[in-house]
Design a protein around this motif. Structure first.
Motif, mmCIF file in Angstrom:
data_model
loop_
_atom_site.group_PDB
_atom_site.id
_atom_site.type_symbol
_atom_site.label_atom_id
_atom_site.label_comp_id
_atom_site.label_asym_id
_atom_site.label_seq_id
_atom_site.Cartn_x
_atom_site.Cartn_y
_atom_site.Cartn_z
ATOM 1 N N LEU A 1 0.834 -1.204 0.000
ATOM 2 C CA LEU A 1 0.000 0.000 0.000
ATOM 3 C C LEU A 1 0.869 1.254 0.000
ATOM 4 C CD1 LEU A 1 -3.054 0.619 0.094
ATOM 5 C CD2 LEU A 1 -2.850 0.817 2.572
ATOM 6 N N ILE A 2 1.931 1.232 0.795
ATOM 7 C CA ILE A 2 2.863 2.368 0.824
ATOM 8 C C ILE A 2 3.553 2.511 -0.536
ATOM 9 C CG2 ILE A 2 4.994 3.237 1.856
ATOM 10 C CD1 ILE A 2 4.098 1.876 4.485
ATOM 11 N N LEU A 3 3.968 1.370 -1.102
ATOM 12 C CA LEU A 3 4.635 1.386 -2.403
ATOM 13 C C LEU A 3 3.709 1.914 -3.497
ATOM 14 C CD1 LEU A 3 7.169 0.697 -4.044
ATOM 15 C CD2 LEU A 3 6.288 -1.632 -4.292
ATOM 16 N N ALA A 4 2.455 1.536 -3.445
ATOM 17 C CA ALA A 4 1.487 2.023 -4.434
ATOM 18 C C ALA A 4 1.302 3.526 -4.321
ATOM 19 C CB ALA A 4 0.150 1.310 -4.233
ATOM 20 N N THR A 5 1.298 4.029 -3.072
ATOM 21 C CA THR A 5 1.166 5.475 -2.879
ATOM 22 C C THR A 5 2.384 6.210 -3.441
ATOM 23 O OG1 THR A 5 -0.104 5.074 -0.844
ATOM 24 C CG2 THR A 5 0.817 7.278 -1.143
ATOM 25 N N ILE A 6 3.581 5.659 -3.171
ATOM 26 C CA ILE A 6 4.815 6.275 -3.684
ATOM 27 C C ILE A 6 4.843 6.251 -5.211
ATOM 28 C CG2 ILE A 6 7.333 6.039 -3.803
ATOM 29 C CD1 ILE A 6 7.233 4.969 -0.924
ATOM 30 N N SER A 7 4.421 5.120 -5.792
ATOM 31 C CA SER A 7 4.438 5.016 -7.259
ATOM 32 C C SER A 7 3.457 5.989 -7.902
ATOM 33 C CB SER A 7 4.113 3.578 -7.684
ATOM 34 O OG SER A 7 2.786 3.243 -7.353
ATOM 35 N N PHE A 8 2.345 6.258 -7.225
ATOM 36 C CA PHE A 8 1.381 7.218 -7.760
ATOM 37 C C PHE A 8 1.965 8.628 -7.731
ATOM 38 C CE2 PHE A 8 -2.206 10.180 -7.159
ATOM 39 C CZ PHE A 8 -2.887 9.926 -8.346
ATOM 40 N N VAL A 9 2.668 8.933 -6.622
ATOM 41 C CA VAL A 9 3.341 10.236 -6.544
ATOM 42 C C VAL A 9 4.411 10.327 -7.624
ATOM 43 C CG1 VAL A 9 4.809 11.720 -5.129
ATOM 44 C CG2 VAL A 9 2.889 10.495 -4.086
ATOM 45 N N GLY A 10 5.137 9.204 -7.857
ATOM 46 C CA GLY A 10 6.162 9.170 -8.902
ATOM 47 C C GLY A 10 5.578 9.376 -10.287
ATOM 48 N N LEU A 11 4.393 8.834 -10.505
ATOM 49 C CA LEU A 11 3.728 9.004 -11.797
ATOM 50 C C LEU A 11 3.488 10.475 -12.098
ATOM 51 C CD1 LEU A 11 2.161 7.832 -14.268
ATOM 52 C CD2 LEU A 11 0.131 7.791 -12.787
ATOM 53 N N LEU A 12 3.182 11.233 -11.042
ATOM 54 C CA LEU A 12 2.869 12.651 -11.226
ATOM 55 C C LEU A 12 4.109 13.536 -11.270
ATOM 56 C CD1 LEU A 12 -0.163 12.919 -8.750
ATOM 57 C CD2 LEU A 12 -0.235 12.583 -11.224
ATOM 58 N N THR A 13 5.235 13.019 -10.743
ATOM 59 C CA THR A 13 6.407 13.898 -10.591
ATOM 60 C C THR A 13 7.635 13.472 -11.399
ATOM 61 O OG1 THR A 13 7.080 12.671 -8.611
ATOM 62 C CG2 THR A 13 5.691 14.603 -8.279
ATOM 63 N N ILE A 14 7.725 12.174 -11.736
ATOM 64 C CA ILE A 14 8.933 11.688 -12.423
ATOM 65 C C ILE A 14 8.550 11.227 -13.838
ATOM 66 C CG2 ILE A 14 10.856 10.056 -12.376
ATOM 67 C CD1 ILE A 14 10.424 9.826 -9.350
ATOM 68 N N GLU A 15 9.119 11.850 -14.808
ATOM 69 C CA GLU A 15 8.796 11.506 -16.193
ATOM 70 C C GLU A 15 9.375 10.139 -16.553
ATOM 71 O OE1 GLU A 15 9.321 13.444 -20.674
ATOM 72 O OE2 GLU A 15 10.024 14.525 -18.908
ATOM 73 N N LYS A 16 8.622 9.343 -17.276
ATOM 74 C CA LYS A 16 8.990 8.023 -17.790
ATOM 75 C C LYS A 16 9.119 6.984 -16.684
ATOM 76 C CE LYS A 16 12.277 5.596 -20.786
ATOM 77 N NZ LYS A 16 13.515 5.710 -21.573
ATOM 78 N N TRP A 17 10.144 7.121 -15.805
ATOM 79 C CA TRP A 17 10.366 6.112 -14.785
ATOM 80 C C TRP A 17 9.222 6.064 -13.761
ATOM 81 C CZ3 TRP A 17 13.511 2.442 -15.811
ATOM 82 C CH2 TRP A 17 14.609 2.666 -16.627
ATOM 83 N N LEU B 1 7.283 2.619 -12.938
ATOM 84 C CA LEU B 1 7.133 2.164 -11.553
ATOM 85 C C LEU B 1 5.666 1.973 -11.210
ATOM 86 C CD1 LEU B 1 8.382 1.606 -8.743
ATOM 87 C CD2 LEU B 1 8.189 4.067 -8.273
ATOM 88 N N PHE B 2 4.811 2.881 -11.665
ATOM 89 C CA PHE B 2 3.389 2.828 -11.328
ATOM 90 C C PHE B 2 2.710 1.593 -11.925
ATOM 91 C CE2 PHE B 2 -1.060 3.918 -12.327
ATOM 92 C CZ PHE B 2 -1.535 4.130 -11.042
ATOM 93 N N ILE B 3 2.957 1.344 -13.237
ATOM 94 C CA ILE B 3 2.263 0.229 -13.884
ATOM 95 C C ILE B 3 2.868 -1.124 -13.496
ATOM 96 C CG2 ILE B 3 1.582 1.640 -15.860
ATOM 97 C CD1 ILE B 3 3.797 0.244 -17.482
ATOM 98 N N ALA B 4 4.086 -1.119 -12.935
ATOM 99 C CA ALA B 4 4.717 -2.386 -12.533
ATOM 100 C C ALA B 4 4.319 -2.811 -11.123
ATOM 101 C CB ALA B 4 6.239 -2.257 -12.623
#
Length: 579
Positions: A130-146, A150-153
């Motif tokens: 759950l924590i990882l999913a939250t981080i990946s969602f934040v990454g989707l909004l802030t980190i281009e490409k990677w 991370l989010f879809i994996a």
């Protein structure tokens, strides 16, 4: 489940911890009565009850009951499957990946250590995911490409790990969840902090706990159980009631019961459902059922003059008791020979309530023509029945009522076994009454019982046990209308409640309400103060028992709040709300 084995184990662990049955009851919310029956191997308790007892005793469940189900392995795999598979629902319902296995773990962790170990690993992994999913969602909004990768994996990888462990646990009863943060750790005896945390989570997720169950009152309105509990506590506190017990009946069974206060206020000894209580005039309600059983058995008829059953005049018998079977005062009375069993039970004998040195036993009005509350009338009927049957009141009560209903703590006389757990009684100013322990059995007044036992009696009445439905119809039919509505307390006439058609049945009061007929019986003496009312057609009722004279001040509020009964003529009882 081997009841005898459980009984021995529970008794051993309780005594080894130095707990009395009352102390264990307070730690578990399991009633003293239930604990007593488990230790006597009389019941097969629910697993949740055993869990509560194990937690309070700080032992494992399997120290109380060995797991010996031949299908245990199959059952164990099913529970492990649920633990590992239910998180998949989190894909569709947010947070279910954590809450569902957490709920299962809470309920199964003490049944077998394997549930505890696997549950902790599943929960740790799912919280991490759950924590990882939250981080990946934040990454989707802030980190281009990677961030996108991370989010879809994240979800597929977590799902793959869950599926792997489902297969792994079914084959080898093992599991492996990589990279999990150890929020919870396995400890054989558990952790108080973890349990407190779990209880908090459970309180948030389980929104249908018992305290939020609604009770339907006699008028169709509803009230929450926790609100009733708060109201009882507040009324007892405001009216300075030392000990109070309230049971609410619905569907002909106890729906809720609550006990507050002490059997010994000075020592702060808690009142329980197995504490001995003097029943006072509740004795009459029990006696009326005994009499109707004898009527069914053709021992006696309701309308035959009682004296006609005896070979000689009642005053010619030599008294065998201290005073209550001495009828020498009736030698010159010209009316008593008309008295029938029906008149004794509906308070129309003409006898005063109780005789005294200055007030000799005497028939003051023509029998059957006037209501005048009388304990002496009940005792007269008792004495005649004892002479007809050759059995004392106590024997008749044990054979007819107490033994069939398992009322093991009830009697019409004081028993030495009551000594270990009895309630003191308190006057309005808080003074303590001396406990009367030398009463001889009398039908109208000497019942010794407990809250739990009297609940059993009212439950039997609501379900028409012991005697036939026809006999209960006789008891609960209006035998004599009370007009004017006054017991002549202090010679102050009471308000006349014409709309309730107040009457007396056989041993019970009768009133009519818009919601059905009600039948009440009160009891008051030496500081004890009780009230009960049942509505058999609706299957509802309330029982109030107390060891404080102040309880009469809150009867009205208690009845109106718990069952919405607003038709009771309180002025007639001389009961008014506290100020």
């Amino acid at each position: 489940m081997n009841n005898q084995s459980l009984a021995q184990r529970l008794k051993y662990h309780r005594k080894s911890k130095g707990f009395s049955q009352e102390e264990l009851s307070l730690k578990t919310n399991v009633t003293v009565r239930t604990i007593q029956r488990i230790e006597k191997a009389e019941v097969n308790p629910h697993l949740n009850t055993i869990k509560l007892l194990a937690v309070a005793l700080d032992i494992e469940v399997n120290e109380l009951i060995p797991l010996n189900n031949p299908k245990e392995e199959t059952i164990k795999k099913k529970w492990l499957l649920l633990l590992h598979a239910t998180p998949l629902l989190g894909i569709f319902i947010p947070l279910c990946n954590v809450l569902l296995p957490l709920f299962i773990w809470i309920h199964k962790r003490e049944d077998n250590p394997i549930y505890d170990k696997h549950g902790i690993k599943v929960i740790n992994f799912q919280i991490t995911a759950l924590i990882l999913a939250t981080i990946s969602f934040v990454g989707l909004l802030t980190i281009e490409k990677w961030g996108f990768i991370l989010f879809i994996a994240t979800v597929p990888i977590c799902v793959a790990i869950v599926i792997f462990n489902i297969i792994y646990v079914l084959k080898k009863e093992k599991c492996y969840y990589p990279l999990s943060i150890p929020f919870l750790r396995f400890k054989p005896k558990g952790s108080i902090k973890i349990i407190a945390f779990l209880i908090g989570i459970l309180a948030l997720t389980n929104c249908t706990t018992k305290t939020h169950i609604e009770i339907e009152r006699i008028d169709g309105s509803t009230v929450f159980i926790d609100s009733i509990t708060q109201k009882i506590n507040q009324l007892a506190k405001d009216a300075h009631v030392e000990g109070l017990m309230v049971a609410i009946f619905d569907n002909k069974q106890v729906e809720h019961q609550h006990i507050v206060g002490y059997k010994d206020f000075s020592k702060k000894l808690v009142l329980t459902d197995s504490t001995n209580i003097y029943g006072a005039s509740l004795s009459k309600a029990v006696f009326s059922v005994i009499v109707m059983k004898l009527v069914e058995d053709d021992v006696i008829d309701l309308d035959t003059p009682l004296e006609s059953y005896l070979p000689k005049k009642i005053y010619e018998y030599k008294p065998l008791k201290r005073w209550h079977d001495d009828y020498s005062d009736l030698k010159t009375d010209s009316l008593y020979h008309k008295i029938t069993a029906r008149m004794c039970l509906n308070h129309t004998t003409g006898f005063q309530n109780w005789r005294s040195k200055d007030n000799k036993l005497h028939v003051h009005s023509i029998p059957g023509e006037k209501y005048d509350y009388s304990g002496e009338g009940f005792v007269y009927l008792q004495v005649v029945l004892e002479k007809i049957t050759g059995k004392g009141l106590e024997q008749l009560a044990q054979e007819t009522i107490f033994n069939p209903l398992d009322m093991k703590s009830s009697a019409y006389e004081w028993k030495p076994r009551f000594e270990r757990d009895f309630a003191n009684s308190y006057a309005e100013n808080g003074g303590v009454y001396n406990k009367d322990k030398d009463n001889e059995p009398r039908a109208g007044s000497t019942l010794e019982t407990t809250f739990g036992d009297y609940i059993a009696f009212l439950t039997a009445v609501l379900n028409k046990k012991i005697i036939s439905a026809k006999s209960y119809e006789e008891i609960f039919s209006p035998q004599f209308k009370i007009l004017p509505l006054s017991q002549l307390v202090e010679n102050v006439p009471a308000i006349e409640y014409k709309n309730v058609k107040l009457s007396y049945g056989l041993g019970w009061g009768y009133l009519e309400t818009p919601y059905g007929n009600g039948f009440f019986k009160e009891g008051r003496g030496s500081g004890f103060h009780h009230y009960s009312i049942i509505f058999p057609e609706a299957g509802k009722g309330v029982l109030v028992m107390s060891n404080s004279e102040n309880t009469g001040l809150i009867f009205k509020d208690l009845l109106q709040y718990t069952i919405a009964n607003k038709n009771m003529p309180w002025e007639w009882f001389k009961e008014i709300p506290y100020k």
